[in-house]
Write an enzyme that holds these catalytic residues in place. Structure first.
Site, PDB file in Angstrom:
ATOM      1  N   ASN A 212     -86.589  -0.707  26.476  1.00  0.00           N
ATOM      2  CA  ASN A 212     -86.134  -2.059  26.131  1.00  0.00           C
ATOM      3  C   ASN A 212     -84.749  -1.980  25.504  1.00  0.00           C
ATOM      4  O   ASN A 212     -84.184  -0.888  25.369  1.00  0.00           O
ATOM      5  CB  ASN A 212     -87.149  -2.747  25.202  1.00  0.00           C
ATOM      6  CG  ASN A 212     -87.347  -1.976  23.916  1.00  0.00           C
ATOM      7  OD1 ASN A 212     -86.412  -1.803  23.142  1.00  0.00           O
ATOM      8  ND2 ASN A 212     -88.563  -1.479  23.694  1.00  0.00           N
ATOM      9  N   ASP A 281     -95.146  -2.236  24.543  1.00  0.00           N
ATOM     10  CA  ASP A 281     -96.529  -2.702  24.438  1.00  0.00           C
ATOM     11  C   ASP A 281     -97.445  -2.004  25.441  1.00  0.00           C
ATOM     12  O   ASP A 281     -98.624  -1.811  25.187  1.00  0.00           O
ATOM     13  CB  ASP A 281     -96.580  -4.215  24.658  1.00  0.00           C
ATOM     14  CG  ASP A 281     -95.945  -4.960  23.488  1.00  0.00           C
ATOM     15  OD1 ASP A 281     -96.191  -4.558  22.345  1.00  0.00           O
ATOM     16  OD2 ASP A 281     -95.190  -5.927  23.726  1.00  0.00           O
ATOM     17  N   ASP A 310    -101.163   0.084  18.535  1.00  0.00           N
ATOM     18  CA  ASP A 310    -100.251  -0.603  17.626  1.00  0.00           C
ATOM     19  C   ASP A 310    -100.078   0.269  16.375  1.00  0.00           C
ATOM     20  O   ASP A 310    -100.989   0.386  15.552  1.00  0.00           O
ATOM     21  CB  ASP A 310    -100.820  -1.986  17.262  1.00  0.00           C
ATOM     22  CG  ASP A 310     -99.784  -2.828  16.515  1.00  0.00           C
ATOM     23  OD1 ASP A 310     -99.094  -2.283  15.634  1.00  0.00           O
ATOM     24  OD2 ASP A 310     -99.670  -4.017  16.831  1.00  0.00           O
ATOM     25  N   LYS A 345     -97.651 -13.221  12.984  1.00  0.00           N
ATOM     26  CA  LYS A 345     -97.650 -11.773  13.212  1.00  0.00           C
ATOM     27  C   LYS A 345     -97.925 -11.014  11.922  1.00  0.00           C
ATOM     28  O   LYS A 345     -98.610  -9.990  11.921  1.00  0.00           O
ATOM     29  CB  LYS A 345     -96.304 -11.364  13.822  1.00  0.00           C
ATOM     30  CG  LYS A 345     -96.341 -10.040  14.542  1.00  0.00           C
ATOM     31  CD  LYS A 345     -95.068  -9.779  15.340  1.00  0.00           C
ATOM     32  CE  LYS A 345     -95.110 -10.417  16.716  1.00  0.00           C
ATOM     33  NZ  LYS A 345     -93.945 -10.079  17.532  1.00  0.00           N
TER      34      LYS A 345
HETATM   35  N1  CTP Z   1     -95.351  -2.300  16.510  1.00  0.00           N
HETATM   36  C1  CTP Z   1     -95.943  -1.063  16.433  1.00  0.00           C
HETATM   37  N2  CTP Z   1     -96.618  -0.567  17.507  1.00  0.00           N
HETATM   38  C2  CTP Z   1     -96.719  -1.270  18.638  1.00  0.00           C
HETATM   39  C3  CTP Z   1     -96.125  -2.544  18.730  1.00  0.00           C
HETATM   40  C4  CTP Z   1     -95.431  -3.038  17.644  1.00  0.00           C
HETATM   41  O1  CTP Z   1     -95.840  -0.411  15.382  1.00  0.00           O
HETATM   42  N3  CTP Z   1     -97.373  -0.745  19.653  1.00  0.00           N
HETATM   43  C5  CTP Z   1     -94.665  -2.831  15.317  1.00  0.00           C
HETATM   44  C6  CTP Z   1     -93.179  -2.996  15.471  1.00  0.00           C
HETATM   45  O2  CTP Z   1     -92.498  -1.818  15.064  1.00  0.00           O
HETATM   46  C7  CTP Z   1     -92.901  -4.166  14.552  1.00  0.00           C
HETATM   47  C8  CTP Z   1     -94.151  -5.008  14.693  1.00  0.00           C
HETATM   48  O3  CTP Z   1     -95.186  -4.132  15.119  1.00  0.00           O
HETATM   49  O4  CTP Z   1     -92.817  -3.786  13.207  1.00  0.00           O
HETATM   50  C9  CTP Z   1     -94.043  -6.163  15.628  1.00  0.00           C
HETATM   51  O5  CTP Z   1     -93.548  -5.730  16.879  1.00  0.00           O
HETATM   52  P1  CTP Z   1     -93.297  -6.774  18.035  1.00  0.00           P
HETATM   53  O6  CTP Z   1     -92.894  -6.015  19.270  1.00  0.00           O
HETATM   54  O7  CTP Z   1     -92.423  -7.880  17.559  1.00  0.00           O
HETATM   55  O8  CTP Z   1     -94.746  -7.420  18.178  1.00  0.00           O
HETATM   56  P2  CTP Z   1     -95.963  -7.125  19.074  1.00  0.00           P
HETATM   57  O9  CTP Z   1     -97.054  -6.638  18.223  1.00  0.00           O
HETATM   58  O10 CTP Z   1     -95.575  -6.233  20.208  1.00  0.00           O
HETATM   59  O11 CTP Z   1     -96.319  -8.590  19.583  1.00  0.00           O
HETATM   60  P3  CTP Z   1     -95.682  -9.474  20.782  1.00  0.00           P
HETATM   61  O12 CTP Z   1     -95.169  -8.518  21.805  1.00  0.00           O
HETATM   62  O13 CTP Z   1     -96.804 -10.296  21.230  1.00  0.00           O
HETATM   63  O14 CTP Z   1     -94.594 -10.288  20.143  1.00  0.00           O
END
Ligand code: CTP
Length: 406
Positions: A212, A281, A310, A345
């Site tokens: 990304n 993700d 996560d 979140k």
């Molecule tokens: N994060 C993480 N591990 C993942 C996904 C996210 O540790 N597999 C952490 C990121 O580092 C950040 C937070 O979770 O601190 C939110 O990440 P974000 O990408 O904004 O959210 P998502 O949980 O991926 O939700 P969405 O994609 O639905 O916005």
């Protein structure tokens, strides 16, 4: 500018590293400091006072008998107006001299006569590796530290004498970072901050993958700001080519799984976990160890995905996080409805603080704006450089730690 309003006495002692002091002088001035150069006679054998005068824009002092000062006391006048005295390069001989409180030249006299509480003394040693390793030098350094002197360390590499090892003076930019860090309040002293930063890379086959647009700049700025605030910092970085902030331990990872493994390996030692990484993700379900080739039929590959763990949510569930020994901070990169998404979140991840920002406005940029969301609501940190935002955020988080965990 990080040194605006600071007045530094830059002391030069004899050593080939004097050539680097010229660049250091300019770097300090570029960050807004005013610089008064004081040289020993030995330093003047390596670089001329004329050069240092031109760079600093001030007359260089090199003698305690200098009659230009109305009271004939340059050692008092110059040291009283300084915010710090930085000796770079500092020779082994000059360290030995300082240790004994000797004062037979202007620079050592000034160090001894400075008000010890308000004018800190910083040393950037520079010498041959054998001189550096000698028990006398190491002993002197240890005693100087107990006297309250800040030793900025040395570099390793080729030396002017042709040998290789420890003892080189740090590079001007490294010294500049150290001086800037020195002036920051140590609000995270005694803490260990673990930061994830950058994107992850999920391999499709040995030559392709999914990633990304995260540049890692915000996470790296936070690591630097935490280090400046006195924390021990471990930075788990996805694939980015940013330089490692001074004094930060960096672990390079590629995939979300690598980042999870590295986080779990280091989180037990941490008191704060800041998850700035833009973790993928999903990853391709199959591990393909040979390049996927096109074939004549024109069929396109059908990729299946599985969800990555996560990292933040898992760490936030750990007993140390739940008991307040580990303070967890999440980030959220959103494209719209920042407050609503960040608020939801924060609750979903189970963290006390979540920092929201608009993804397209931050990825790859040097500036950003942040929204700090906690149980009470949201506070905006207005648009600024990522380093300035990181410093404000670290202050904010340190205040919460003082209340909640320490
Ligand atoms: N994060 C993480 N591990 C993942 C996904 C996210 O540790 N597999 C952490 C990121 O580092 C950040 C937070 O979770 O601190 C939110 O990440 P974000 O990408 O904004 O959210 P998502 O949980 O991926 O939700 P969405 O994609 O639905 O916005």
């Amino acid at each position: 500018m990080d040194l605006s309003g600071k007045h530094i006495v830059l002391g030069l002692t004899g050593g080939i590293a004097c050539y680097k002091a010229a660049e250091l002088c300019r770097a300090l001035i570029n960050e807004g400091a005013t610089v008064q150069v004081v040289m020993t006679q030995a330093a003047a054998e390596f670089i001329t006072p004329v050069t240092m005068q031109a760079l600093s824009g001030r007359t260089v002092y090199d003698s305690q008998w200098d009659a230009r000062e109305a009271n004939n006391m340059p050692h008092i006048n110059l040291s009283r107006e300084a915010d710090a005295i930085l000796i770079a390069p500092c020779s082994a001989d000059f360290m030995a001299k300082l240790l004994h409180g000797r004062a037979d030249d202007l620079l050592s006299l000034m160090c001894l006569a400075r008000p010890i509480e308000s004018v800190p003394l910083l040393l950037a040693p520079a010498m041959n590796r054998e001189m550096w390793a000698h028990p006398a030098t190491q002993r002197n350094m240890a005693t100087l530290k107990t006297d309250g002197t800040k030793i900025l360390g040395v570099g390793n590499g080729d030396q002017a004498c042709g040998e290789t090892g420890d003892g080189r003076m740090l590079e001007p930019q490294e010294l500049l970072q150290d001086v800037i860090a020195f002036f920051h309040p140590k609000v995270l002293a005694g803490h260990h901050v673990l930061v994830t930063a950058g994107p992850t890379f999920e391999a499709i086959d040995p030559v392709r993958g999914i990633t990304n647009l995260s540049s890692g700049k915000m996470g790296f700025a936070i690591a630097r700001a935490a280090q400046e605030a006195g924390a021990k910092v471990t930075l788990i970085a996805g694939p980015v080519s940013l330089p490692t902030p001074r004094g930060v331990m960096r672990i390079n990872v590629k995939s979300a799984q690598n980042m999870l493994d590295a986080t779990l390996a280091h989180v037990d030692a941490a008191t704060m976990f800041i998850a700035t990484a833009a973790v993928a993700d999903w990853r391709p379900a199959a591990q393909i160890d040979r390049k996927i080739k096109k074939d004549a039929s024109g069929a396109v590959p059908q990729l299946q995905f599985v969800e990555n763990a996560d990292i933040l949510a898992n760490v936030a569930k750990s007993p140390r996080a739940r008991s307040g020994q580990l303070f967890c901070v999440g980030f959220a990169a959103e494209s719209h409805d920042l407050l609503a998404h960040a608020t939801a979140k924060r609750a979903r991840k189970g963290v006390p603080v979540l920092v929201g920002n608009i993804g397209p406005a931050t990825f790859g940029q040097d500036e950003n704006a942040l929204l700090v969301v906690d149980v009470h609501g949201a506070t905006e940190i207005p648009r600024n450089s990522k380093l300035a935002l990181a410093r404000t955020l670290i202050q904010n988080l340190a205040g919460r730690l003082a209340v909640q965990t320490v």
